[in-house]
Write a protein that holds these residues in place. Structure first.
Motif, PDB file in Angstrom:
ATOM      1  N   VAL A   7     -13.088  19.211  24.941  1.00 51.90           N
ATOM      2  CA  VAL A   7     -12.914  17.847  24.439  1.00 51.90           C
ATOM      3  C   VAL A   7     -12.627  17.891  22.944  1.00 51.90           C
ATOM      4  O   VAL A   7     -13.332  18.562  22.179  1.00 51.90           O
ATOM      5  CB  VAL A   7     -14.166  16.982  24.698  1.00 51.90           C
ATOM      6  N   ALA A   8     -11.587  17.151  22.525  1.00 56.63           N
ATOM      7  CA  ALA A   8     -11.287  16.953  21.108  1.00 56.63           C
ATOM      8  C   ALA A   8     -11.785  15.582  20.698  1.00 56.63           C
ATOM      9  O   ALA A   8     -11.595  14.597  21.418  1.00 56.63           O
ATOM     10  CB  ALA A   8      -9.788  17.058  20.852  1.00 56.63           C
ATOM     11  N   ILE A   9     -12.410  15.512  19.539  1.00 59.00           N
ATOM     12  CA  ILE A   9     -12.835  14.235  18.963  1.00 59.00           C
ATOM     13  C   ILE A   9     -12.139  14.098  17.614  1.00 59.00           C
ATOM     14  O   ILE A   9     -12.295  14.950  16.733  1.00 59.00           O
ATOM     15  CB  ILE A   9     -14.364  14.166  18.789  1.00 59.00           C
ATOM     16  N   VAL A  10     -11.354  13.035  17.468  1.00 60.77           N
ATOM     17  CA  VAL A  10     -10.596  12.810  16.232  1.00 60.77           C
ATOM     18  C   VAL A  10     -11.387  11.836  15.364  1.00 60.77           C
ATOM     19  O   VAL A  10     -11.479  10.645  15.658  1.00 60.77           O
ATOM     20  CB  VAL A  10      -9.196  12.257  16.543  1.00 60.77           C
ATOM     21  N   GLY A  11     -11.969  12.365  14.299  1.00 61.16           N
ATOM     22  CA  GLY A  11     -12.806  11.578  13.414  1.00 61.16           C
ATOM     23  C   GLY A  11     -14.229  12.098  13.439  1.00 61.16           C
ATOM     24  O   GLY A  11     -14.918  12.011  14.456  1.00 61.16           O
ATOM     25  N   ALA A  12     -14.689  12.672  12.311  1.00 62.26           N
ATOM     26  CA  ALA A  12     -16.018  13.299  12.254  1.00 62.26           C
ATOM     27  C   ALA A  12     -16.990  12.461  11.443  1.00 62.26           C
ATOM     28  O   ALA A  12     -17.809  12.991  10.688  1.00 62.26           O
ATOM     29  CB  ALA A  12     -15.922  14.709  11.689  1.00 62.26           C
ATOM     30  N   ALA A  22     -23.688  12.913  22.524  1.00 63.07           N
ATOM     31  CA  ALA A  22     -23.808  12.373  23.881  1.00 63.07           C
ATOM     32  C   ALA A  22     -23.171  13.313  24.900  1.00 63.07           C
ATOM     33  O   ALA A  22     -23.707  13.508  26.005  1.00 63.07           O
ATOM     34  CB  ALA A  22     -23.151  10.991  23.951  1.00 63.07           C
ATOM     35  N   LEU A  23     -22.043  13.905  24.544  1.00 61.58           N
ATOM     36  CA  LEU A  23     -21.397  14.863  25.438  1.00 61.58           C
ATOM     37  C   LEU A  23     -22.292  16.068  25.696  1.00 61.58           C
ATOM     38  O   LEU A  23     -22.456  16.515  26.843  1.00 61.58           O
ATOM     39  CB  LEU A  23     -20.076  15.329  24.833  1.00 61.58           C
ATOM     40  N   LEU A  24     -22.870  16.596  24.628  1.00 64.32           N
ATOM     41  CA  LEU A  24     -23.726  17.773  24.786  1.00 64.32           C
ATOM     42  C   LEU A  24     -24.929  17.462  25.667  1.00 64.32           C
ATOM     43  O   LEU A  24     -25.297  18.249  26.543  1.00 64.32           O
ATOM     44  CB  LEU A  24     -24.200  18.260  23.417  1.00 64.32           C
ATOM     45  N   LYS A  25     -25.546  16.324  25.440  1.00 65.99           N
ATOM     46  CA  LYS A  25     -26.742  15.974  26.221  1.00 65.99           C
ATOM     47  C   LYS A  25     -26.392  15.679  27.674  1.00 65.99           C
ATOM     48  O   LYS A  25     -27.128  16.075  28.588  1.00 65.99           O
ATOM     49  CB  LYS A  25     -27.423  14.761  25.581  1.00 65.99           C
ATOM     50  N   VAL A  34     -19.824  22.108  28.011  1.00 64.52           N
ATOM     51  CA  VAL A  34     -18.731  21.476  27.288  1.00 64.52           C
ATOM     52  C   VAL A  34     -18.503  22.201  25.969  1.00 64.52           C
ATOM     53  O   VAL A  34     -19.428  22.751  25.375  1.00 64.52           O
ATOM     54  CB  VAL A  34     -19.044  19.978  27.046  1.00 64.52           C
ATOM     55  N   SER A  35     -17.237  22.220  25.539  1.00 63.37           N
ATOM     56  CA  SER A  35     -16.835  22.799  24.252  1.00 63.37           C
ATOM     57  C   SER A  35     -16.107  21.709  23.471  1.00 63.37           C
ATOM     58  O   SER A  35     -15.139  21.128  23.977  1.00 63.37           O
ATOM     59  CB  SER A  35     -15.927  24.009  24.489  1.00 63.37           C
ATOM     60  N   ILE A  36     -16.566  21.428  22.256  1.00 66.37           N
ATOM     61  CA  ILE A  36     -16.088  20.263  21.501  1.00 66.37           C
ATOM     62  C   ILE A  36     -15.519  20.707  20.166  1.00 66.37           C
ATOM     63  O   ILE A  36     -16.148  21.477  19.423  1.00 66.37           O
ATOM     64  CB  ILE A  36     -17.251  19.266  21.247  1.00 66.37           C
ATOM     65  N   ASP A  37     -14.331  20.187  19.824  1.00 75.93           N
ATOM     66  CA  ASP A  37     -13.740  20.378  18.500  1.00 75.93           C
ATOM     67  C   ASP A  37     -13.579  19.016  17.837  1.00 75.93           C
ATOM     68  O   ASP A  37     -12.973  18.106  18.416  1.00 75.93           O
ATOM     69  CB  ASP A  37     -12.374  21.060  18.596  1.00 75.93           C
ATOM     70  N   LEU A  38     -14.126  18.888  16.637  1.00 73.62           N
ATOM     71  CA  LEU A  38     -13.998  17.658  15.844  1.00 73.62           C
ATOM     72  C   LEU A  38     -12.907  17.851  14.808  1.00 73.62           C
ATOM     73  O   LEU A  38     -12.929  18.839  14.037  1.00 73.62           O
ATOM     74  CB  LEU A  38     -15.317  17.341  15.145  1.00 73.62           C
ATOM     75  N   GLN A  75     -21.815  24.767  20.399  1.00 66.98           N
ATOM     76  CA  GLN A  75     -20.716  24.270  21.237  1.00 66.98           C
ATOM     77  C   GLN A  75     -19.716  23.411  20.444  1.00 66.98           C
ATOM     78  O   GLN A  75     -18.698  22.978  20.985  1.00 66.98           O
ATOM     79  CB  GLN A  75     -21.259  23.422  22.387  1.00 66.98           C
ATOM     80  N   ILE A  76     -20.009  23.165  19.166  1.00 65.21           N
ATOM     81  CA  ILE A  76     -19.175  22.264  18.357  1.00 65.21           C
ATOM     82  C   ILE A  76     -18.509  23.030  17.228  1.00 65.21           C
ATOM     83  O   ILE A  76     -19.149  23.830  16.532  1.00 65.21           O
ATOM     84  CB  ILE A  76     -20.023  21.113  17.775  1.00 65.21           C
ATOM     85  N   ARG A  77     -17.213  22.764  17.046  1.00 64.90           N
ATOM     86  CA  ARG A  77     -16.488  23.282  15.883  1.00 64.90           C
ATOM     87  C   ARG A  77     -15.949  22.105  15.078  1.00 64.90           C
ATOM     88  O   ARG A  77     -15.601  21.059  15.642  1.00 64.90           O
ATOM     89  CB  ARG A  77     -15.336  24.179  16.306  1.00 64.90           C
ATOM     90  N   LEU A  78     -15.850  22.302  13.765  1.00 66.82           N
ATOM     91  CA  LEU A  78     -15.275  21.296  12.872  1.00 66.82           C
ATOM     92  C   LEU A  78     -13.975  21.827  12.285  1.00 66.82           C
ATOM     93  O   LEU A  78     -13.925  22.955  11.785  1.00 66.82           O
ATOM     94  CB  LEU A  78     -16.260  20.962  11.750  1.00 66.82           C
ATOM     95  N   PHE A  79     -12.932  20.994  12.354  1.00 64.40           N
ATOM     96  CA  PHE A  79     -11.670  21.282  11.676  1.00 64.40           C
ATOM     97  C   PHE A  79     -11.429  20.151  10.676  1.00 64.40           C
ATOM     98  O   PHE A  79     -10.936  19.071  11.039  1.00 64.40           O
ATOM     99  CB  PHE A  79     -10.510  21.375  12.675  1.00 64.40           C
ATOM    100  N   GLY A  80     -11.813  20.387   9.418  1.00 64.82           N
ATOM    101  CA  GLY A  80     -11.631  19.386   8.374  1.00 64.82           C
ATOM    102  C   GLY A  80     -10.297  19.539   7.674  1.00 64.82           C
ATOM    103  O   GLY A  80      -9.639  20.586   7.762  1.00 64.82           O
TER     104      GLY A  80
END
Length: 454
Positions: A7-12, A22-25, A34-38, A75-80
């Motif tokens: 899952v990609a989330i646009v906006g951190a 919420a996704l992780l829980k 789940v693997s999430i990139d912000l 499980q979360i990565r940040l791409f700033g």
């Protein structure tokens, strides 16, 4: 072997991080999870908290501690410093991820359609907030020559703007404000700040604590006209059904009956004054015209035909934030939001745009407090996971996490990471240490990237 849901989330900002939480829980019990990139267009995360909350509100900024715990999860990565759609667009995101959640918030000023609003000396509150919060993409200086200032709106942003204008630079120095903001505020000439609301005390959108904080400054004398304390049946009903509205009204009542003190900066809270025109001469603001209103029995107001001209040479409109339109997504011009059903992006024909979701202010508009976006995130994530369970998500061509790194490297996009935030955080704290301050915010984008090791 099955792979994690990507899952990609646009906006951190808070909305995006709450969605990640919420996704992780929700996916914790599922194998393989789940693997999430912000993706965040700023070099640093936290959005509104870093660039929308006044620097003298450390209590609200304390929310960062809770968000930190989420972003610390493996499980979360940040791409700033990665901008949508300049650096990566929807088609490219869909090639890497099973689903995309947009949580880009609202950063622009909503328009106020009255004559003269575009005169020199008339400003949007969001622009001023960006300046004093050290946003890297705004000018480093701000014109603060006006001795009498009008702020239009009766929400928390209006209070923030009024309070920053009314406080002295030395009062704000212990906060994280950068040097350019401190220097600008030292030159501030404002002595009178007038905050205008077109309805009454029961309809004000202030938070009780935010309102009471106005009176804590030794520099600010808060003044309320006793004639502005008025309620109709609708207002009384509002107070009975809304504890916060009742607390706000009681605070205003107490201020209206007290004697005016001798603090040097006067902050007037005006009610039942509807702005009708910004007055000007030679292209510059010279005043504000308002029409007196009165309650109509329902808590709404109607004009009385009585007008007042106020001697103010700067105007700040704090009438709401507006989201930027997102390319390749449907858009509701009137509300400034992406149309949705339970967080699912809905196209003009009523169909769900596959694997595409929204949460936070880009979904429902800029209303409510920061914590209110948690409910949004939970609903959106529930829809996403239901679609996943039903096999309604599309299959990405390159779901391997390394493919994203390769994509950014190939395009020579200089991005920051979560480890980079820790480096930036340490650098800002080091800047504040010699002055006994918690931190001094780094403003320039290149400086943020360098400190982050981008």
């Amino acid at each position: 072997m099955p792979r994690p849901l990507r899952v990609a989330i646009v906006g951190a900002g808070p909305a995006g991080i709450y969605a990640a939480d919420a996704l992780l829980k929700s996916a914790a019990a599922a194998d393989p999870g789940v693997s999430i990139d912000l993706f965040e267009r700023m070099p640093a995360p936290f959005g509104l908290i870093r660039y929308g909350v006044a620097p003298d509100h450390p209590r609200i900024k304390g929310i960062v501690n809770a968000l930190h715990q989420v972003l610390d999860k493996p499980q979360i990565r940040l791409f700033g410093n990665v901008d949508y759609p300049r650096d990566i667009d929807l088609d490219e995101l869909r090639s890497f991820y099973d689903a995309v959640i947009f949580s880009t918030g609202a950063t622009a000023d909503r328009a106020l359609d009255i004559p003269g609003i575009d005169l020199e000396g008339s400003y949007g509150a969001a622009d001023f907030v960006s300046w004093y919060d050290g946003h890297p993409d705004v000018p480093r200086t701000w014109p603060l020559e006006a001795e009498k200032v009008a702020v239009l709106g009766v929400g928390n942003v209006a209070l923030d703007v009024a309070r920053i204008l009314a406080k002295t630079a030395e009062e704000l120095l212990p906060t994280e404000i950068p040097a350019n903001v401190h220097d600008g505020l030292k030159a501030n000439r404002a002595k009178e700040i007038h905050v205008f609301g077109r309805r009454g005390p029961a309809q004000a959108k202030f938070s009780p604590m935010e309102l009471r904080e106005l009176d804590h400054s030794p520099s600010i004398e808060v003044i309320v006209n006793p004639e502005d304390i008025d309620y109709d049946d609708g207002s009384i009903e509002t107070r009975r059904g809304n504890k916060q509205a009742d607390m706000v009204a009681k605070t205003l009542e107490n201020w209206a009956i007290r004697d005016v003190g001798d603090r040097p900066h006067k902050l007037f809270l005006h009610f039942f004054e509807s702005p009708t025109e910004v007055l000007g001469e030679d292209g510059r603001v010279t005043g504000l015209r308002t029409e007196r209103t009165e309650l109509d029995g329902t808590g709404n107001v109607k004009g009385t035909g009585a007008f007042t001209d106020w001697d103010t040479t700067a105007i700040y409109r704090a009438v709401g934030y507006l989201s930027d339109e997102l390319p390749k997504l449907p858009w509701d011009i009137a509300s400034g939001t992406v149309p949705d059903e339970a967080g699912r992006v809905i196209e003009e024909g009523g169909e769900h745009l596959q694997s595409t979701y929204v949460t936070g202010w880009i979904r429902r508009g800029p209303v409510g407090l920061i914590g209110h976006t948690k409910g949004d995130a939970n609903e959106t994530v529930a829809s996403l996971l239901a679609d996943h369970a039903a096999g309604r998500l599309h299959t990405p061509m390159a779901p391997d996490p390394d493919a994203v790194d390769a994509y950014l490297a190939e395009r020579e996009i200089r991005y920051t990471t979560w480890d980079g935030w820790y480096r930036l955080d340490a650098a800002e704290k080091a800047l504040g240490e010699p002055e006994g301050r918690e931190r001094v915010k780094i403003v320039e984008r290149e400086g943020m990237l360098d400190a982050s090791g981008a």
